[in-house]
Design an enzyme around this catalytic site. Structure first.
Site, PDB file in Angstrom:
ATOM      1  N   CYS A   1     -14.011 -17.665  12.408  1.00 48.21           N
ATOM      2  CA  CYS A   1     -13.653 -16.754  13.649  1.00 48.21           C
ATOM      3  C   CYS A   1     -13.192 -17.697  14.737  1.00 48.21           C
ATOM      4  O   CYS A   1     -13.687 -18.897  14.803  1.00 48.21           O
ATOM      5  CB  CYS A   1     -15.090 -15.978  14.138  1.00 48.21           C
ATOM      6  SG  CYS A   1     -15.727 -14.935  13.088  1.00 48.21           S
TER       7      CYS A   1
ATOM      8  N   LYS B   1      -9.368 -21.003   8.089  1.00 49.58           N
ATOM      9  CA  LYS B   1      -9.229 -22.315   7.908  1.00 49.58           C
ATOM     10  C   LYS B   1     -10.360 -23.174   7.998  1.00 49.58           C
ATOM     11  O   LYS B   1     -10.551 -24.065   7.308  1.00 49.58           O
ATOM     12  CB  LYS B   1      -8.225 -22.786   8.997  1.00 49.58           C
ATOM     13  CG  LYS B   1      -7.761 -24.199   9.153  1.00 49.58           C
ATOM     14  CD  LYS B   1      -6.639 -24.476   8.043  1.00 49.58           C
ATOM     15  CE  LYS B   1      -6.145 -25.958   8.139  1.00 49.58           C
ATOM     16  NZ  LYS B   1      -5.883 -26.265   6.845  1.00 49.58           N
TER      17      LYS B   1
ATOM     18  N   HIS C   1     -10.135 -26.747 -26.908  1.00 44.08           N
ATOM     19  CA  HIS C   1     -11.354 -26.486 -27.206  1.00 44.08           C
ATOM     20  C   HIS C   1     -11.789 -25.381 -26.699  1.00 44.08           C
ATOM     21  O   HIS C   1     -12.969 -24.847 -26.476  1.00 44.08           O
ATOM     22  CB  HIS C   1     -12.413 -27.581 -26.424  1.00 44.08           C
ATOM     23  CG  HIS C   1     -12.246 -28.966 -27.280  1.00 44.08           C
ATOM     24  ND1 HIS C   1     -12.489 -29.326 -28.681  1.00 44.08           N
ATOM     25  CD2 HIS C   1     -11.368 -29.952 -26.805  1.00 44.08           C
ATOM     26  CE1 HIS C   1     -12.167 -30.361 -28.706  1.00 44.08           C
ATOM     27  NE2 HIS C   1     -11.393 -30.947 -27.768  1.00 44.08           N
TER      28      HIS C   1
ATOM     29  N   GLU D   1      -4.023 -19.832  -3.904  1.00 40.85           N
ATOM     30  CA  GLU D   1      -4.432 -19.519  -2.567  1.00 40.85           C
ATOM     31  C   GLU D   1      -3.280 -18.501  -1.675  1.00 40.85           C
ATOM     32  O   GLU D   1      -3.675 -17.888  -1.277  1.00 40.85           O
ATOM     33  CB  GLU D   1      -4.680 -21.032  -2.015  1.00 40.85           C
ATOM     34  CG  GLU D   1      -5.212 -20.827  -0.542  1.00 40.85           C
ATOM     35  CD  GLU D   1      -5.454 -22.222   0.152  1.00 40.85           C
ATOM     36  OE1 GLU D   1      -5.213 -23.159  -0.717  1.00 40.85           O
ATOM     37  OE2 GLU D   1      -5.785 -22.253   1.182  1.00 40.85           O
TER      38      GLU D   1
ATOM     39  N   TRP E   1     -13.270 -13.632  11.153  1.00 37.21           N
ATOM     40  CA  TRP E   1     -13.386 -13.604   9.781  1.00 37.21           C
ATOM     41  C   TRP E   1     -14.767 -13.075   9.189  1.00 37.21           C
ATOM     42  O   TRP E   1     -15.774 -13.725   9.567  1.00 37.21           O
ATOM     43  CB  TRP E   1     -13.073 -15.244   9.286  1.00 37.21           C
ATOM     44  CG  TRP E   1     -13.009 -15.304   7.695  1.00 37.21           C
ATOM     45  CD1 TRP E   1     -11.944 -14.998   7.040  1.00 37.21           C
ATOM     46  CD2 TRP E   1     -14.378 -15.691   6.796  1.00 37.21           C
ATOM     47  NE1 TRP E   1     -12.314 -15.432   5.765  1.00 37.21           N
ATOM     48  CE2 TRP E   1     -13.658 -15.591   5.452  1.00 37.21           C
ATOM     49  CE3 TRP E   1     -15.579 -15.524   6.848  1.00 37.21           C
ATOM     50  CZ2 TRP E   1     -14.394 -15.832   4.339  1.00 37.21           C
ATOM     51  CZ3 TRP E   1     -16.368 -15.992   5.657  1.00 37.21           C
ATOM     52  CH2 TRP E   1     -15.759 -15.993   4.801  1.00 37.21           C
TER      53      TRP E   1
ATOM     54  N   LYS F   1      -3.395 -24.605  -4.725  1.00 38.08           N
ATOM     55  CA  LYS F   1      -2.504 -24.334  -3.675  1.00 38.08           C
ATOM     56  C   LYS F   1      -1.850 -22.719  -4.165  1.00 38.08           C
ATOM     57  O   LYS F   1      -1.664 -22.086  -3.405  1.00 38.08           O
ATOM     58  CB  LYS F   1      -1.380 -25.485  -3.386  1.00 38.08           C
ATOM     59  CG  LYS F   1      -1.781 -26.729  -2.987  1.00 38.08           C
ATOM     60  CD  LYS F   1      -2.180 -26.762  -1.506  1.00 38.08           C
ATOM     61  CE  LYS F   1      -3.742 -26.584  -1.672  1.00 38.08           C
ATOM     62  NZ  LYS F   1      -4.172 -27.523  -0.504  1.00 38.08           N
TER      63      LYS F   1
ATOM     64  N   GLU G   1      -5.293 -29.600  -7.621  1.00 36.45           N
ATOM     65  CA  GLU G   1      -4.917 -29.553  -6.295  1.00 36.45           C
ATOM     66  C   GLU G   1      -3.644 -28.492  -6.457  1.00 36.45           C
ATOM     67  O   GLU G   1      -3.663 -27.547  -5.662  1.00 36.45           O
ATOM     68  CB  GLU G   1      -4.589 -30.616  -5.710  1.00 36.45           C
ATOM     69  CG  GLU G   1      -3.764 -30.645  -4.238  1.00 36.45           C
ATOM     70  CD  GLU G   1      -5.084 -29.935  -3.164  1.00 36.45           C
ATOM     71  OE1 GLU G   1      -5.962 -29.700  -3.713  1.00 36.45           O
ATOM     72  OE2 GLU G   1      -4.382 -29.706  -2.052  1.00 36.45           O
TER      73      GLU G   1
ATOM     74  N   ASN H   1     -18.902 -16.778  17.123  1.00 35.92           N
ATOM     75  CA  ASN H   1     -18.229 -17.328  15.906  1.00 35.92           C
ATOM     76  C   ASN H   1     -19.616 -17.915  15.535  1.00 35.92           C
ATOM     77  O   ASN H   1     -20.386 -19.125  15.956  1.00 35.92           O
ATOM     78  CB  ASN H   1     -17.227 -18.547  16.444  1.00 35.92           C
ATOM     79  CG  ASN H   1     -17.005 -19.683  15.083  1.00 35.92           C
ATOM     80  OD1 ASN H   1     -17.459 -19.132  14.041  1.00 35.92           O
ATOM     81  ND2 ASN H   1     -16.558 -20.703  15.273  1.00 35.92           N
ATOM     82  N   GLY H   2     -19.965 -17.755  14.262  1.00 36.24           N
ATOM     83  CA  GLY H   2     -21.337 -18.138  13.532  1.00 36.24           C
ATOM     84  C   GLY H   2     -22.082 -17.134  12.946  1.00 36.24           C
ATOM     85  O   GLY H   2     -21.519 -16.117  12.565  1.00 36.24           O
TER      86      GLY H   2
ATOM     87  N   ARG I   1      -8.258 -19.357  11.884  1.00 38.95           N
ATOM     88  CA  ARG I   1      -9.605 -19.252  11.700  1.00 38.95           C
ATOM     89  C   ARG I   1     -10.133 -17.844  11.336  1.00 38.95           C
ATOM     90  O   ARG I   1     -11.345 -17.777  10.946  1.00 38.95           O
ATOM     91  CB  ARG I   1     -10.617 -19.697  12.932  1.00 38.95           C
ATOM     92  CG  ARG I   1     -10.276 -20.962  13.845  1.00 38.95           C
ATOM     93  CD  ARG I   1     -10.945 -21.149  14.861  1.00 38.95           C
ATOM     94  NE  ARG I   1     -12.080 -21.361  14.644  1.00 38.95           N
ATOM     95  CZ  ARG I   1     -12.657 -22.463  14.455  1.00 38.95           C
ATOM     96  NH1 ARG I   1     -12.043 -23.730  14.501  1.00 38.95           N
ATOM     97  NH2 ARG I   1     -14.150 -22.629  14.494  1.00 38.95           N
TER      98      ARG I   1
HETATM   99  C1  F6R Z   1      -7.128 -25.545   0.492  1.00 42.07           C
HETATM  100  C2  F6R Z   1      -7.971 -25.857   1.708  1.00 42.07           C
HETATM  101  C3  F6R Z   1      -9.415 -25.582   1.454  1.00 42.07           C
HETATM  102  C4  F6R Z   1     -10.155 -26.682   2.287  1.00 42.07           C
HETATM  103  C5  F6R Z   1     -11.357 -26.744   2.275  1.00 42.07           C
HETATM  104  C6  F6R Z   1     -12.302 -27.566   2.771  1.00 42.07           C
HETATM  105  O1  F6R Z   1      -5.619 -25.578   0.736  1.00 42.07           O
HETATM  106  O2  F6R Z   1      -7.588 -25.710   2.611  1.00 42.07           O
HETATM  107  O3  F6R Z   1     -10.020 -25.744   0.084  1.00 42.07           O
HETATM  108  O4  F6R Z   1      -9.753 -27.865   1.715  1.00 42.07           O
HETATM  109  O5  F6R Z   1     -11.876 -25.364   2.668  1.00 42.07           O
HETATM  110  O6  F6R Z   1     -11.963 -27.737   4.271  1.00 42.07           O
HETATM  111  P1  F6R Z   1     -12.253 -28.863   5.203  1.00 42.07           P
HETATM  112  O7  F6R Z   1     -11.442 -30.003   4.970  1.00 42.07           O
HETATM  113  O8  F6R Z   1     -11.868 -28.293   6.654  1.00 42.07           O
HETATM  114  O9  F6R Z   1     -13.748 -29.132   5.150  1.00 42.07           O
END
Ligand code: F6R
Length: 617
Positions: A2, A612, A513, A497, A83, A494, A490, A107-108, A27
């Protein structure tokens, strides 16, 4: 999660609030809303969906919660982008939430909202939304007898959890009140061009207007008026706070001609990789003495723990590989949400490294606190300056990657990995496992990586071609061994996501396996094979999936000789020593995910259900 904003000044506030909210949409984007004072009355406009889909059309129609309102002239208001945690995304669960006397953006998460709600129902209040936030509004109302500060202090004494609140009280039509615990909040100071003052979840939200801000700490109350900002502690004592200035430019928070922030941030990687390492290298050697991580300190640690979430944890896996491989020190790497509840074995002889782009991730913060409780030293690798994790850690390494706006992490991941190299070299040197001369050699090789990453960005045809072959898949696998497995994780994250294609990463040798039964001709496999000692083994595994009909996209070194029958599409990487391949490999994986998402028409920068900054556990 948020985002909250507020402005009170000599200018109309609605456009300022909307523009600032747009910068906070990363956010959360389940709904958005604003509340403004109109002749002493609080008017609210809020709607489910992204800002441009719900809120802006509503405001343009001049519609608010009850009346028709022309939103062009009001000068004091607050805003929110959500969010969803408590209550589904809907108009009624959107913020701001108010009752005519008090109106808030939050926010929280309020952990004890059920008890408060019960108490308030007993006191005659009724509730419309399913949010925890509404209990704060009603509790403020319950205590509000004309003195906003008194009401805020009483409410803060009762609510438990994380919060940053922006509050309007009827009777104070040019004033925004703010208070926080855990969730981030800054207070922006206006100037001659924008006479007025702001609140926001982060500085990027208001950088269009001002670069000067105060960082609100837990338990501090801010009183924001058009021409003044005052701070009080929770006992009503005045506070003097340091005015800070952002040291990066607003252009860093804009798309700068790219179609998406993600593409822009991928392209920023060569420059941020170069600049982020430059400040950490002195005399050709890694230098963290500024943050307190001296050779003596490093030598005192017997074990290392690395904790983070998502991509940050993936960067930690690379770190473990380097620290163990070069420094010969024992390293545990874990997902923060698991580690914090696993009763980890660490003590005062250990170092716990937490990695977080935002510096606000709830599980990572909890892991950090746990490590401190157990007596370990804590080192945070964080991008956002002044963030909660940065302030809670014993030592901080700032990544200096600039703002990352796209929800999907790219440049932050690359810089996190880069910091892992520097830390690993520093540890290896301090532990006497390499000479200074050898360490300088490593650093010199690291310094060449930005140029190699640049080369990868010159021609995108291969990534687009690979994307066109996987865009219609329902499911796919990423495979690799060793560091390549870490990169597969990774790459897979990506892709799923932002493209919404189901994907899993698997250690190539582990496929037979169980997981190999998933392979059909409709299951593409992205194979990462860059580690010289493991390539032949990985190629054998690739042949096993190929023999079962899989279409294979092979990501490997340009000079590597590999039987052409083993793959369908080959993506070449420039040459570097094995240990440096992760920073190179991540770039094509990011771009394959990006072009797949673009070809499928998803919302690349704001993928569904995500935010984010994950401030809930
Ligand atoms: C994937 C992504 C998330 C963040 C995770 C941790 O693209 O962005 O997996 O890496 O939410 O976020 P931070 O680094 O802000 O703690």
């Amino acid at each position: 999660m948020c985002g909250i904003v507020g402005f009170t000044g000599q200018k109309p506030c609605v456009d300022i609030l909307i523009e600032s909210l747009r910068r906070l949409e990363y956010r959360g984007y389940d709904s958005a809303g604003i509340a403004v004072f109109e002749n002493g009355t609080i008017r609210t406009a809020k709607a489910k969906g992204k800002i441009n889909e719900g809120l802006v059309p509503l405001i343009n129609r001049g519609a608010d919660d009850l009346h028709t309102t022309d939103f062009s002239h009001q000068t004091c208001g607050i805003g929110h982008t959500r969010w969803a945690t408590h209550g589904e995304p809907s108009d009624v669960n959107s913020h701001p939430i108010g009752n005519g006397r008090v109106c808030i953006v939050h926010n929280g998460i309020i952990e004890n909202y059920r008890e408060i709600k019960e108490f308030l129902i007993g006191a005659g209040y009724s509730f419309e939304s399913e949010t925890d936030t509404e209990t704060v509004v009603k509790l403020l109302d319950y205590y509000y007898d004309g003195d906003p500060i008194e009401a805020i202090i009483k409410v803060c004494a009762e609510i438990k959890g994380a919060y940053a609140l922006g509050i309007l009280f009827r009777g104070f039509p040019d004033t925004i009140y703010a208070v926080k615990k855990e969730s981030p909040l800054i207070v922006g100071k206006g100037n001659d061009e924008i006479p007025g003052n702001f609140i926001a979840s982060d500085v990027a939200a208001i950088m269009e207007y001002t670069k000067d801000y105060y960082l609100l700490e837990a338990g501090e109350i801010a009183i924001i008026r058009p021409d003044s900002v005052n701070f009080l502690d929770i006992h009503r004592r005045p506070l003097h706070k340091e005015l800070r200035t952002v040291d990066w430019d607003i252009s860093a928070a804009k798309k700068g001609g790219y179609e998406h922030f993600m593409l822009k941030e991928i392209h920023e990687q060569p420059s941020v990789l170069a600049s982020s390492m430059a400040v950490r290298i002195k005399n050709g050697l890694p230098d963290f003495s500024e943050c307190g991580l001296t050779r003596e300190k490093i030598n005192s640690y017997s074990r290392f723990f690395i904790v983070g979430c998502g991509s940050a944890m993936h960067a930690g896996i690379v770190g473990k590989n380097l620290l163990e491989g070069l420094g010969r020190v024992p390293v545990t790497v874990d997902i923060a949400s698991e580690w914090r509840y696993n009763d980890p074995l660490l003590d005062e002889h250990d170092l716990c490294i937490v990695i977080s782009q935002s510096g606000e991730t709830a599980d990572t913060l909890a892991a950090l606190k746990l490590a401190k409780e157990r007596g370990a030293d804590t080192l945070a690798v964080v991008n956002v300056v002044g963030s909660t994790i940065a302030r809670a850690a014993d030592m901080v390494i700032y990544m200096s990657a600039g703002p990352e706006i796209s929800v999907c992490s790219t440049k932050a991941y690359a810089v996190q990995v880069e910091m892992m190299y520097l830390i690993a070299f520093a540890v290896t040197l301090a532990k006497g496992k390499i000479t200074e001369e050898k360490c300088r050699e490593y650093i010199a090789k690291l310094q060449k990586l930005p140029e190699l990453v640049s080369q990868l960005l010159e021609d995108k045809t291969d990534y687009q071609y690979a994307a066109s072959h996987i865009m219609n898949a329902e499911s796919l696998l990423y495979i690799g061994r060793g560091l390549d497995y870490a990169l597969s994780m990774e790459g897979s994250l990506k892709l799923k996501e932002i493209s919404y294609i189901h994907s899993e990463s698997y250690a190539a040798g582990e496929l037979k396996h169980g997981t190999i039964s998933l392979i059909t001709e409709d299951t593409p496999v992205i194979a990462v094979a860059t580690q010289t000692a493991l390539i032949d083994k990985t190629v054998s595994n690739i042949k096993e999936v190929k023999a079962r009909g899989a279409k294979v996209v092979l990501v490997t070194r340009e000079t590597q000789k590999i039987d052409e029958k083993a793959y369908d599409i080959r993506v070449n990487l420039p040459e570097a020593a094995d240990i440096f391949m992760p920073i190179i490999t991540c770039v094509p994986l990011q771009l394959i995910a990006y072009y797949t998402a673009v070809q499928r028409g998803t919302d690349v920068d704001m993928p569904r259900n995500l935010a984010k900054s994950v401030t809930v556990e």
